[in-house]
Design a protein around this motif. Structure first.
Motif, PDB file in Angstrom:
ATOM      1  N   GLN A  95       0.798  -1.213   0.093  1.00 35.48           N
ATOM      2  CA  GLN A  95      -0.103   0.203   0.269  1.00 35.48           C
ATOM      3  C   GLN A  95       0.926   1.026   0.078  1.00 35.48           C
ATOM      4  OE1 GLN A  95      -2.236  -0.860   3.730  1.00 35.48           O
ATOM      5  NE2 GLN A  95      -3.492  -2.407   2.859  1.00 35.48           N
ATOM      6  N   GLY A  96       0.402   2.282  -0.441  1.00 34.45           N
ATOM      7  CA  GLY A  96       0.997   3.517  -0.306  1.00 34.45           C
ATOM      8  C   GLY A  96       1.500   4.095   0.988  1.00 34.45           C
ATOM      9  N   GLY A  97       0.391   3.714   2.100  1.00 34.88           N
ATOM     10  CA  GLY A  97       0.958   4.069   3.452  1.00 34.88           C
ATOM     11  C   GLY A  97       0.608   5.671   3.579  1.00 34.88           C
ATOM     12  N   ALA A  98      -0.393   6.428   2.921  1.00 36.31           N
ATOM     13  CA  ALA A  98      -0.693   7.791   3.075  1.00 36.31           C
ATOM     14  C   ALA A  98      -1.373   8.195   4.235  1.00 36.31           C
ATOM     15  CB  ALA A  98      -1.558   8.265   2.002  1.00 36.31           C
ATOM     16  N   GLU A  99      -2.051   7.319   4.836  1.00 40.21           N
ATOM     17  CA  GLU A  99      -2.760   7.315   6.028  1.00 40.21           C
ATOM     18  C   GLU A  99      -1.531   7.087   7.292  1.00 40.21           C
ATOM     19  OE1 GLU A  99      -5.926   4.917   7.087  1.00 40.21           O
ATOM     20  OE2 GLU A  99      -6.908   5.159   4.994  1.00 40.21           O
ATOM     21  N   ALA A 100      -0.749   6.238   7.058  1.00 36.65           N
ATOM     22  CA  ALA A 100       0.344   6.057   8.093  1.00 36.65           C
ATOM     23  C   ALA A 100       1.188   7.435   8.028  1.00 36.65           C
ATOM     24  CB  ALA A 100       1.138   4.691   7.922  1.00 36.65           C
ATOM     25  N   LEU A 101       1.532   7.908   6.885  1.00 33.44           N
ATOM     26  CA  LEU A 101       2.516   8.947   6.965  1.00 33.44           C
ATOM     27  C   LEU A 101       1.850  10.360   7.317  1.00 33.44           C
ATOM     28  CD1 LEU A 101       4.147   8.954   3.257  1.00 33.44           C
ATOM     29  CD2 LEU A 101       5.155   8.885   5.498  1.00 33.44           C
ATOM     30  N   SER A 102       0.541  10.618   7.184  1.00 32.28           N
ATOM     31  CA  SER A 102      -0.070  11.755   7.607  1.00 32.28           C
ATOM     32  C   SER A 102      -0.027  11.498   9.321  1.00 32.28           C
ATOM     33  CB  SER A 102      -1.394  11.787   7.134  1.00 32.28           C
ATOM     34  OG  SER A 102      -2.249  10.719   7.588  1.00 32.28           O
ATOM     35  N   ALA A 103      -0.266  10.275   9.869  1.00 34.65           N
ATOM     36  CA  ALA A 103      -0.393   9.939  11.184  1.00 34.65           C
ATOM     37  C   ALA A 103       1.040  10.157  11.869  1.00 34.65           C
ATOM     38  CB  ALA A 103      -0.721   8.628  11.468  1.00 34.65           C
ATOM     39  N   LEU A 104       1.969   9.836  11.140  1.00 34.90           N
ATOM     40  CA  LEU A 104       3.465  10.203  11.549  1.00 34.90           C
ATOM     41  C   LEU A 104       3.727  11.430  11.401  1.00 34.90           C
ATOM     42  CD1 LEU A 104       6.159   8.604  12.328  1.00 34.90           C
ATOM     43  CD2 LEU A 104       6.798   8.500   9.919  1.00 34.90           C
ATOM     44  N   SER A 105       3.217  12.076  10.375  1.00 33.13           N
ATOM     45  CA  SER A 105       3.598  13.508  10.481  1.00 33.13           C
ATOM     46  C   SER A 105       2.891  14.255  11.652  1.00 33.13           C
ATOM     47  CB  SER A 105       2.952  14.327   9.028  1.00 33.13           C
ATOM     48  OG  SER A 105       3.252  15.538   9.271  1.00 33.13           O
ATOM     49  N   LEU A 106       1.748  14.040  11.880  1.00 30.39           N
ATOM     50  CA  LEU A 106       0.915  14.911  13.000  1.00 30.39           C
ATOM     51  C   LEU A 106       1.589  14.434  14.401  1.00 30.39           C
ATOM     52  CD1 LEU A 106      -2.823  14.193  12.233  1.00 30.39           C
ATOM     53  CD2 LEU A 106      -1.414  16.323  12.210  1.00 30.39           C
ATOM     54  N   THR A 107       2.148  12.978  14.410  1.00 34.56           N
ATOM     55  CA  THR A 107       2.685  13.014  15.762  1.00 34.56           C
ATOM     56  C   THR A 107       4.139  13.462  16.134  1.00 34.56           C
ATOM     57  OG1 THR A 107       1.505  10.681  15.730  1.00 34.56           O
ATOM     58  CG2 THR A 107       3.310  11.048  17.374  1.00 34.56           C
ATOM     59  N   GLY A 108       4.669  13.623  14.809  1.00 31.40           N
ATOM     60  CA  GLY A 108       6.031  14.042  14.719  1.00 31.40           C
ATOM     61  C   GLY A 108       6.031  15.646  15.119  1.00 31.40           C
ATOM     62  N   ARG A 109       4.979  16.431  14.796  1.00 29.64           N
ATOM     63  CA  ARG A 109       4.723  17.868  14.851  1.00 29.64           C
ATOM     64  C   ARG A 109       4.610  18.015  16.307  1.00 29.64           C
ATOM     65  NH1 ARG A 109       1.159  19.491  10.020  1.00 29.64           N
ATOM     66  NH2 ARG A 109       0.989  17.363   9.912  1.00 29.64           N
ATOM     67  N   GLU A 110       4.058  17.089  17.155  1.00 26.16           N
ATOM     68  CA  GLU A 110       3.715  17.512  18.593  1.00 26.16           C
ATOM     69  C   GLU A 110       5.142  17.844  19.342  1.00 26.16           C
ATOM     70  OE1 GLU A 110       2.459  13.901  20.367  1.00 26.16           O
ATOM     71  OE2 GLU A 110       0.695  13.637  19.098  1.00 26.16           O
ATOM     72  N   GLU A 111       4.863  18.649  20.327  1.00 27.22           N
ATOM     73  CA  GLU A 111       5.815  19.273  21.167  1.00 27.22           C
ATOM     74  C   GLU A 111       6.663  18.290  21.920  1.00 27.22           C
ATOM     75  OE1 GLU A 111       6.802  22.439  24.886  1.00 27.22           O
ATOM     76  OE2 GLU A 111       4.923  22.285  23.747  1.00 27.22           O
ATOM     77  N   ARG A 112       7.921  18.180  21.828  1.00 22.62           N
ATOM     78  CA  ARG A 112       8.652  17.182  22.429  1.00 22.62           C
ATOM     79  C   ARG A 112       9.034  17.670  23.770  1.00 22.62           C
ATOM     80  NH1 ARG A 112      14.465  14.686  20.727  1.00 22.62           N
ATOM     81  NH2 ARG A 112      14.985  14.163  22.854  1.00 22.62           N
ATOM     82  N   PRO A 113       8.562  17.131  25.044  1.00 23.38           N
ATOM     83  CA  PRO A 113       9.102  17.552  26.366  1.00 23.38           C
ATOM     84  C   PRO A 113      10.444  16.970  26.452  1.00 23.38           C
ATOM     85  CG  PRO A 113       7.178  15.848  26.389  1.00 23.38           C
ATOM     86  CD  PRO A 113       7.477  16.021  25.099  1.00 23.38           C
ATOM     87  N   ASP A 114      11.255  17.906  27.067  1.00 27.67           N
ATOM     88  CA  ASP A 114      12.772  17.674  27.261  1.00 27.67           C
ATOM     89  C   ASP A 114      12.786  16.984  28.519  1.00 27.67           C
ATOM     90  OD1 ASP A 114      15.511  17.707  26.867  1.00 27.67           O
ATOM     91  OD2 ASP A 114      15.752  19.587  28.097  1.00 27.67           O
ATOM     92  N   ALA A 115      13.243  15.600  28.409  1.00 29.36           N
ATOM     93  CA  ALA A 115      13.586  15.053  29.688  1.00 29.36           C
ATOM     94  C   ALA A 115      14.767  15.203  30.216  1.00 29.36           C
ATOM     95  CB  ALA A 115      13.485  13.275  29.696  1.00 29.36           C
ATOM     96  N   GLU A 116      15.172  15.141  31.581  1.00 24.53           N
ATOM     97  CA  GLU A 116      16.207  15.409  32.356  1.00 24.53           C
ATOM     98  C   GLU A 116      17.525  14.205  31.927  1.00 24.53           C
ATOM     99  OE1 GLU A 116      15.540  16.628  36.161  1.00 24.53           O
ATOM    100  OE2 GLU A 116      14.478  18.252  35.518  1.00 24.53           O
ATOM    101  N   ASP A 117      16.706  12.910  31.513  1.00 27.25           N
ATOM    102  CA  ASP A 117      17.698  11.721  31.379  1.00 27.25           C
ATOM    103  C   ASP A 117      18.360  12.079  30.019  1.00 27.25           C
ATOM    104  OD1 ASP A 117      18.730   9.176  31.506  1.00 27.25           O
ATOM    105  OD2 ASP A 117      16.996   8.437  31.440  1.00 27.25           O
ATOM    106  N   ALA A 118      19.620  11.900  30.156  1.00 28.54           N
ATOM    107  CA  ALA A 118      20.346  12.255  28.778  1.00 28.54           C
ATOM    108  C   ALA A 118      20.395  10.874  28.027  1.00 28.54           C
ATOM    109  CB  ALA A 118      21.806  12.225  29.121  1.00 28.54           C
ATOM    110  N   GLY A 119      20.165   9.546  28.300  1.00 29.30           N
ATOM    111  CA  GLY A 119      19.903   8.552  27.729  1.00 29.30           C
ATOM    112  C   GLY A 119      18.844   8.423  26.962  1.00 29.30           C
ATOM    113  N   LEU A 120      17.418   9.060  27.690  1.00 31.57           N
ATOM    114  CA  LEU A 120      16.505   8.953  27.044  1.00 31.57           C
ATOM    115  C   LEU A 120      16.088   9.914  25.924  1.00 31.57           C
ATOM    116  CD1 LEU A 120      13.485   8.356  27.018  1.00 31.57           C
ATOM    117  CD2 LEU A 120      13.065   9.964  28.894  1.00 31.57           C
ATOM    118  N   ASN A 121      16.930  11.165  26.216  1.00 31.52           N
ATOM    119  CA  ASN A 121      16.824  12.110  25.122  1.00 31.52           C
ATOM    120  C   ASN A 121      17.762  11.894  23.883  1.00 31.52           C
ATOM    121  OD1 ASN A 121      15.541  14.184  26.192  1.00 31.52           O
ATOM    122  ND2 ASN A 121      17.304  15.024  27.429  1.00 31.52           N
TER     123      ASN A 121
END
Length: 143
Positions: A95-121
């Motif tokens: 499949q083309g994966g257009a739905e999966a790409l749009s969901a990935l794009s939306l989730t990727g644009r969410e603000e990323r909270p900065d964790a204090e753990d360097a390994g997690l970051n």
């Protein structure tokens, strides 16, 4: 049966004193006054007066506490990995994966909270890089 008010239940020939029950037990003369003042002085439990005190009661460090930022960062990373997996499965299914790409794009644009753990970051940086690569590949392919 009609009730007209308080009346004595004691036998007619027996004298009664104030505060004495039928069985001979006496509460004393201050019992009535003490119970009346106790009832007047008692109030219901007072609730917390502010959100800060409520959060302190719950043991919450605050809306942006380090543990909450870490949890949000992990949740966002997990959602991104799930979206990448859905995109991979869409490509494997032909499949083309257009739905999966749009969901990935939306989730990727969410603000990323900065964790204090360097390994997690560091792990989250790698996940974000993989998302950026997949979105760039889709943009070049014109999807």
């Amino acid at each position: 049966m009609k009730i007209t008010g308080p009346q004595s239940n004691t036998p007619a020939g027996r004298p009664t004193r104030t505060g004495q029950a039928a069985g001979g037990f006496s509460l004393g003369s201050t019992a009535g006054a003490a119970s009346a003042s106790a009832k007047a002085g008692v109030s219901g439990p007072a609730g917390p007066t502010s959100v800060a005190s409520l959060m302190a009661l719950q043991g919450v460090e605050g809306v942006d506490g380090p543990q909450e930022r870490r949890r949000r960062a992990i949740r966002r990373g997990s959602r991104l990995l799930d979206r990448l997996e859905a995109l991979k499965l869409a490509h494997l299914a032909g499949q083309g994966g257009a739905e999966a790409l749009s969901a990935l794009s939306l989730t990727g644009r969410e603000e990323r909270p900065d964790a204090e753990d360097a390994g997690l970051n560091a792990v989250l940086d790698q996940v974000d890089l993989r998302v950026a690569v997949e979105l760039a590949k889709a943009a070049v392919a014109g999807r």
